[in-house]
Design a protein around this motif. Structure first.
Motif, mmCIF file in Angstrom:
data_model
loop_
_atom_site.group_PDB
_atom_site.id
_atom_site.type_symbol
_atom_site.label_atom_id
_atom_site.label_comp_id
_atom_site.label_asym_id
_atom_site.label_seq_id
_atom_site.Cartn_x
_atom_site.Cartn_y
_atom_site.Cartn_z
ATOM 1 N N UNK A 10 -3.736 19.949 3.109
ATOM 2 C CA UNK A 10 -2.455 19.281 2.930
ATOM 3 C C UNK A 10 -2.564 17.901 3.557
ATOM 4 N N UNK A 11 -2.206 16.869 2.792
ATOM 5 C CA UNK A 11 -2.298 15.498 3.279
ATOM 6 C C UNK A 11 -0.895 15.006 3.614
ATOM 7 N N UNK A 12 -0.664 14.771 4.891
ATOM 8 C CA UNK A 12 0.625 14.257 5.336
ATOM 9 C C UNK A 12 0.540 12.730 5.449
ATOM 10 N N UNK A 13 1.533 12.052 4.896
ATOM 11 C CA UNK A 13 1.581 10.592 4.945
ATOM 12 C C UNK A 13 2.133 10.137 6.290
ATOM 13 N N UNK A 14 1.544 9.086 6.830
ATOM 14 C CA UNK A 14 2.037 8.491 8.071
ATOM 15 C C UNK A 14 2.396 7.031 7.791
ATOM 16 N N UNK A 15 1.397 6.128 7.818
ATOM 17 C CA UNK A 15 1.668 4.724 7.541
ATOM 18 C C UNK A 15 1.313 4.366 6.114
ATOM 19 N N UNK A 16 2.120 4.823 5.146
ATOM 20 C CA UNK A 16 1.860 4.526 3.744
ATOM 21 C C UNK A 16 3.071 3.854 3.108
ATOM 22 N N UNK A 17 2.823 3.147 2.012
ATOM 23 C CA UNK A 17 3.891 2.512 1.240
ATOM 24 C C UNK A 17 3.430 2.408 -0.210
ATOM 25 N N UNK A 18 4.377 2.284 -1.113
ATOM 26 C CA UNK A 18 4.063 2.044 -2.521
ATOM 27 C C UNK A 18 4.212 0.562 -2.791
ATOM 28 N N UNK A 19 3.172 -0.021 -3.353
ATOM 29 C CA UNK A 19 3.190 -1.445 -3.681
ATOM 30 C C UNK A 19 2.668 -1.608 -5.101
ATOM 31 N N UNK A 20 3.533 -2.034 -5.988
ATOM 32 C CA UNK A 20 3.139 -2.180 -7.390
ATOM 33 C C UNK A 20 2.708 -0.867 -8.011
ATOM 34 N N UNK A 21 3.295 0.220 -7.549
ATOM 35 C CA UNK A 21 2.954 1.534 -8.071
ATOM 36 C C UNK A 21 1.741 2.169 -7.424
ATOM 37 N N UNK A 22 1.055 1.434 -6.552
ATOM 38 C CA UNK A 22 -0.142 1.962 -5.886
ATOM 39 C C UNK A 22 0.190 2.362 -4.454
ATOM 40 N N UNK A 23 -0.430 3.461 -3.997
ATOM 41 C CA UNK A 23 -0.262 3.888 -2.612
ATOM 42 C C UNK A 23 -1.135 3.009 -1.728
ATOM 43 N N UNK A 24 -0.535 2.431 -0.696
ATOM 44 C CA UNK A 24 -1.265 1.507 0.170
ATOM 45 C C UNK A 24 -1.019 1.845 1.644
ATOM 46 N N UNK A 25 -1.890 1.320 2.497
ATOM 47 C CA UNK A 25 -1.751 1.487 3.943
ATOM 48 C C UNK A 25 -0.746 0.481 4.471
#
Length: 427
Positions: A360-375
């Motif tokens: 299971x991958x839990x998100x911490x410092x992530x955001x969506x930018x232009x539809x892409x998952x980014x740090x």
């Protein structure tokens, strides 16, 4: 029941994931959340430390319970605002949150309640700190008194390093957290995280874990907010757990209540298992991150029912928390440069592939930018798995890590190494 979860890290993603498994839940709202939390909750734009705004939102949305994930809203007194408005909240008020917000507050509590801890000196100025250093053998621990995101602790091996640590903290390296320092005796032993739930009167053990604070393999480099964890920590035997409850957790609950500052929520005790028994290093008043991720993977029950019982002062009648027998292990994938200035904006792919093998991958410092998952932060993902042993959980977690394409990130490759060595007969 409608529930509001405050926070945006891996801890809050793990809580959201577990909360949505409760049949008691109607709608889960999260503020500010992250892309992973958005898979489980309705994301709302709220500043978690703005008590007035949080309280108003709860009234508008008929929120039955607020769960505060990170420490900053607790120290800011958001729980007090909610309780004044008659809204149930999981987390302590401002006065009790000093257990985490001020290391010197906790040390003074240990003095009053006869709780075993390291000897210490509190210093409010640089010259005072420098004058106190010769009292301590080397190595010595120098801490910023306030909240420093897990980074305000310096273990100094020489007198020169200790003096430099004091100058660094008083020089503003940790902002307001460094207005005072606490200088401590260095404790020898193994460090363990122990969690108990309390409604301010009763307390129940929740579970144990071992965090990995240093940034590099082999526990080298600067302290971070945590690069990974596993649960349970086998060195914390049932006998030692009972001692921790009797000598550390229960005196804390009793003393805080007697002094008019009851602590409702989580007591996260950082412990050192010394040759003379467990000693308290420091308290946090929320679930740890990344410890929460492994605890939620192992928790076997209705989390919402349990946290509601804490918030409503009914913990004495609650069913004790249950954990599955399997171990859990989480590996933090961080952005290059962490714990200094992390590289932001790096793209992340492969999470579905990582989870296909049981992780299971839990998100911490992530955001969506232009539809892409980014740090978008320092600690970006917490890749978590279970197994019959810590070694088995470790193997699954690292297979999942290797399935993720995050070229501007890194991780430690040895999370759980102490326990794996014990399992193999080497520890």
């Amino acid at each position: 029941m409608n529930v509001l979860l405050l926070g945006s890290g891996g801890r809050e993603h793990a809580l959201a994931w577990r909360l949505t498994q409760s049949p008691l839940l109607d709608t889960l709202f999260a503020a500010p959340g992250n892309p992973g939390i958005a898979d489980h909750a309705t994301i709302v734009t709220l500043e978690p430390t703005d008590g007035a705004a949080v309280t108003a939102f709860c009234a508008e949305q008929d929120i039955g319970l607020v769960i505060v994930g990170p420490e900053a809203p607790l120290v800011a007194g958001v729980a007090d605002d909610l309780r004044t408005a008659g809204i149930a909240v999981f987390g302590p008020g401002r006065a009790a949150a000093q257990l985490e917000g001020s290391k010197s507050f906790t040390k003074a509590l240990c003095d009053r309640a006869n709780i075993p801890t390291a000897s210490y000196v509190r210093a409010a100025a640089l010259d005072e700190a420098l004058a106190a250093l010769p009292q301590f053998a080397l190595p010595v621990v120098v801490k910023a008194d306030g909240l420093a995101a897990g980074k305000g602790v310096i273990i100094a091996a020489t007198s020169q390093e200790a003096e430099e640590a004091c100058r660094t903290i008083f020089g503003g390296a940790f902002g307001e957290a460094g207005a005072e320092v606490v200088i401590e005796e260095f404790l020898e032993g193994e460090e363990i995280s122990f969690f108990a739930l309390t409604d301010g009167v009763s307390a129940l053990r929740f579970g144990s874990a071992q965090d990995h604070k240093r940034v590099g393999d082999g526990d080298v480099g600067p302290n971070t907010g945590g690069m990974g964890a596993y649960s349970p920590a086998s060195v914390l035997t049932p006998e030692i757990e009972a001692q921790v409850m009797a000598d550390i957790i229960e005196p804390t609950v009793r003393t805080m209540a007697a002094e008019g500052t009851p602590c409702g929520g989580v007591l996260f005790a950082g412990l050192m298992l010394t040759a003379t028994g467990p000693k308290l290093i420091e308290y946090n008043v929320r679930f740890g991150d990344p410890e929460c991720q492994v605890l939620m993977m192992r928790f076997d029950g209705d989390l919402l029912v349990l946290l509601r019982a804490v918030a409503e002062g009914r913990l004495a009648g609650a069913e004790p928390p249950r954990m599955i027998a399997d171990a859990a292990l989480t590996v933090v994938m961080a952005a290059n440069g962490y714990p200094g200035t992390p590289a932001k904006g790096g793209t992340i792919e492969g999470i579905a592939a990582a989870e296909a093998d049981g992780a299971k991958v839990f998100h911490a410092g992530t955001a969506l930018y232009g539809g892409a998952l980014t740090a978008s932060g320092g600690r970006v993902l917490a890749v978590t798995a279970t197994g019959a042993t810590v070694a088995a959980a470790q193997a699954t977690a690292y297979r999942a890590v290797d399935a993720i394409d995050f070229p501007t990130g890194f991780c430690r490759r040895d999370i759980g190494w102490r326990e794996v060595a014990r399992e193999r007969g080497g520890g």
